[in-house]
Design a protein around this motif. Sequence first.
Motif, PDB file in Angstrom:
ATOM      1  N   SER A   4       0.803  -1.211   0.000  1.00 37.80           N
ATOM      2  CA  SER A   4       0.000   0.000   0.000  1.00 37.80           C
ATOM      3  C   SER A   4       0.837   1.263   0.000  1.00 37.80           C
ATOM      4  O   SER A   4       0.317   2.346  -0.187  1.00 37.80           O
ATOM      5  CB  SER A   4      -0.925   0.008   1.225  1.00 37.80           C
ATOM      6  OG  SER A   4      -0.178   0.189   2.407  1.00 37.80           O
ATOM      7  N   GLY A  67      -4.128   0.490  -5.410  1.00 39.67           N
ATOM      8  CA  GLY A  67      -5.292   0.212  -4.583  1.00 39.67           C
ATOM      9  C   GLY A  67      -6.547   0.512  -5.387  1.00 39.67           C
ATOM     10  O   GLY A  67      -6.476   1.031  -6.510  1.00 39.67           O
ATOM     11  N   GLU A  71      -7.859   4.989  -3.856  1.00 38.88           N
ATOM     12  CA  GLU A  71      -6.856   4.456  -2.929  1.00 38.88           C
ATOM     13  C   GLU A  71      -6.994   5.038  -1.516  1.00 38.88           C
ATOM     14  O   GLU A  71      -6.016   5.179  -0.780  1.00 38.88           O
ATOM     15  CB  GLU A  71      -5.434   4.681  -3.471  1.00 38.88           C
ATOM     16  CG  GLU A  71      -5.222   4.012  -4.819  1.00 38.88           C
ATOM     17  CD  GLU A  71      -3.784   4.072  -5.311  1.00 38.88           C
ATOM     18  OE1 GLU A  71      -3.037   4.962  -4.851  1.00 38.88           O
ATOM     19  OE2 GLU A  71      -3.401   3.235  -6.143  1.00 38.88           O
ATOM     20  N   ILE A  72      -8.219   5.359  -1.131  1.00 35.54           N
ATOM     21  CA  ILE A  72      -8.456   5.914   0.201  1.00 35.54           C
ATOM     22  C   ILE A  72      -8.146   4.878   1.282  1.00 35.54           C
ATOM     23  O   ILE A  72      -7.471   5.174   2.279  1.00 35.54           O
ATOM     24  CB  ILE A  72      -9.910   6.407   0.320  1.00 35.54           C
ATOM     25  CG1 ILE A  72     -10.128   7.599  -0.624  1.00 35.54           C
ATOM     26  CG2 ILE A  72     -10.245   6.799   1.760  1.00 35.54           C
ATOM     27  CD1 ILE A  72     -11.566   8.031  -0.753  1.00 35.54           C
ATOM     28  N   THR A  73      -8.616   3.651   1.092  1.00 37.29           N
ATOM     29  CA  THR A  73      -8.345   2.598   2.069  1.00 37.29           C
ATOM     30  C   THR A  73      -6.855   2.307   2.147  1.00 37.29           C
ATOM     31  O   THR A  73      -6.313   2.082   3.239  1.00 37.29           O
ATOM     32  CB  THR A  73      -9.109   1.319   1.696  1.00 37.29           C
ATOM     33  OG1 THR A  73     -10.506   1.604   1.641  1.00 37.29           O
ATOM     34  CG2 THR A  73      -8.869   0.218   2.710  1.00 37.29           C
ATOM     35  N   ASP A  76      -5.372   4.918   4.267  1.00 34.82           N
ATOM     36  CA  ASP A  76      -5.809   4.782   5.652  1.00 34.82           C
ATOM     37  C   ASP A  76      -5.106   3.620   6.343  1.00 34.82           C
ATOM     38  O   ASP A  76      -4.857   3.667   7.553  1.00 34.82           O
ATOM     39  CB  ASP A  76      -7.327   4.602   5.712  1.00 34.82           C
ATOM     40  CG  ASP A  76      -7.855   4.720   7.139  1.00 34.82           C
ATOM     41  OD1 ASP A  76      -7.646   5.792   7.743  1.00 34.82           O
ATOM     42  OD2 ASP A  76      -8.445   3.755   7.641  1.00 34.82           O
ATOM     43  N   ASN A  77      -4.801   2.564   5.581  1.00 30.39           N
ATOM     44  CA  ASN A  77      -4.034   1.457   6.161  1.00 30.39           C
ATOM     45  C   ASN A  77      -2.698   1.954   6.694  1.00 30.39           C
ATOM     46  O   ASN A  77      -2.254   1.566   7.785  1.00 30.39           O
ATOM     47  CB  ASN A  77      -3.788   0.372   5.106  1.00 30.39           C
ATOM     48  CG  ASN A  77      -5.008  -0.484   4.860  1.00 30.39           C
ATOM     49  OD1 ASN A  77      -5.996  -0.389   5.559  1.00 30.39           O
ATOM     50  ND2 ASN A  77      -4.942  -1.319   3.840  1.00 30.39           N
ATOM     51  N   ASP A 198     -12.935 -11.585   0.521  1.00 30.94           N
ATOM     52  CA  ASP A 198     -13.154 -10.145   0.351  1.00 30.94           C
ATOM     53  C   ASP A 198     -12.989  -9.693  -1.099  1.00 30.94           C
ATOM     54  O   ASP A 198     -12.828  -8.515  -1.373  1.00 30.94           O
ATOM     55  CB  ASP A 198     -12.190  -9.347   1.244  1.00 30.94           C
ATOM     56  CG  ASP A 198     -10.729  -9.593   0.893  1.00 30.94           C
ATOM     57  OD1 ASP A 198     -10.439 -10.603   0.210  1.00 30.94           O
ATOM     58  OD2 ASP A 198      -9.874  -8.780   1.300  1.00 30.94           O
ATOM     59  N   GLN A 270     -13.361  -8.163   7.713  1.00 30.26           N
ATOM     60  CA  GLN A 270     -13.166  -6.741   7.973  1.00 30.26           C
ATOM     61  C   GLN A 270     -14.084  -6.169   9.046  1.00 30.26           C
ATOM     62  O   GLN A 270     -14.025  -4.968   9.327  1.00 30.26           O
ATOM     63  CB  GLN A 270     -13.346  -5.956   6.668  1.00 30.26           C
ATOM     64  CG  GLN A 270     -12.352  -6.363   5.592  1.00 30.26           C
ATOM     65  CD  GLN A 270     -12.738  -5.857   4.219  1.00 30.26           C
ATOM     66  OE1 GLN A 270     -12.739  -4.664   3.983  1.00 30.26           O
ATOM     67  NE2 GLN A 270     -13.076  -6.774   3.328  1.00 30.26           N
ATOM     68  N   CYS A 271     -14.946  -6.993   9.633  1.00 22.70           N
ATOM     69  CA  CYS A 271     -15.778  -6.472  10.712  1.00 22.70           C
ATOM     70  C   CYS A 271     -16.041  -7.576  11.737  1.00 22.70           C
ATOM     71  O   CYS A 271     -15.979  -8.772  11.429  1.00 22.70           O
ATOM     72  CB  CYS A 271     -17.096  -5.899  10.179  1.00 22.70           C
ATOM     73  SG  CYS A 271     -18.217  -7.109   9.478  1.00 22.70           S
ATOM     74  N   ASN A 290      -7.861  -6.075   4.319  1.00 21.87           N
ATOM     75  CA  ASN A 290      -8.723  -5.443   3.314  1.00 21.87           C
ATOM     76  C   ASN A 290      -7.935  -5.185   2.031  1.00 21.87           C
ATOM     77  O   ASN A 290      -8.223  -4.301   1.298  1.00 21.87           O
ATOM     78  CB  ASN A 290      -9.317  -4.148   3.858  1.00 21.87           C
ATOM     79  CG  ASN A 290      -8.250  -3.152   4.304  1.00 21.87           C
ATOM     80  OD1 ASN A 290      -7.066  -3.340   4.044  1.00 21.87           O
ATOM     81  ND2 ASN A 290      -8.671  -2.122   4.992  1.00 21.87           N
TER      82      ASN A 290
END
Length: 290
Positions: A4, A67, A71-73, A76-77, A198, A270-271, A290
């Motif tokens: 990432s 990503g 590529e927000i996730t 954030d990772n 996922d 993821q949850c 994720n």
Amino acid sequence: FGSSLFGRFSAPRSLLRLKAMAQADGEVEEVEEFVKPPLAAMLNTFDFESVARETMEPQAWGYYSSGGDDEITLRDNHMAFQRITMRPRILVNVREIDMTTSFLGASASLPLYFTATALAKLAHPDGEVGIVRAAHKAGVPYMLPTLSSYTLDEMLEARLPGQQLFAQLYVNPERSRSEEYVKKLEDAGVKALFVTVDAPQLGRREKDMRNKFTQQGSDVQGDDEDAGDVDRSQGATRAISSYIDPGLCWEDVPWLKSITKMKVLLKGVQCAEDAVMAYKAGLAGCVLSN
């Protein structure tokens, strides 16, 4: 998490390959050939990423470094790992440290394993076979990928005596293909099966999609290639997506458990609600990713 960060940090000056030179007859940029630094010069994961950016083909770099969408996730990772802090204790004798452990029936020199990554030949000609050997040298398990560059037989043949492996599974719409693959894993003594949950459809990786995928694909997709079902026009991610069953759901868990005696885990939870459901379904564990 490592992938990432690709392309987001500059390499040390000694690792850069561009060298601008001014000549008397005008401005000219001379490109200095990149020389891969020795392994001992790689001090952190960012150094590896910087070298990978210089040495990988554009198709490979686009696949490994991208990503989904904006590529927000992915970003954030990176921030999530920065929020993890330590609570150090003092006056503990650390003259001799033993980090060996075991999990899922496999021993490890460190509490980690090499996870599955598709199409490893994109990064290096040795591909998954090289990773099998490296995992043995490091004393940690390797999770064999379904969508590998080398065949399953070639990966298994690369094992050294006593080496322990895990395996990752993308479930195929034609379930008999998955059953045959899982049986080969079990017969070979693989310790645990990690079912990817996922990715019913792999993400829209725009950096990857800008490249047509012309490299060697995965052996398990051979029949799909022959049938013209593999879309190579939008990068490696789209090319391998055709193998994956988007209809996989909780109702399939009993079937997954019935086709093998290996420990079955879900990869990509993821949850908390899904982790509880996995426990109630009698699965051996979850990989939170994720």
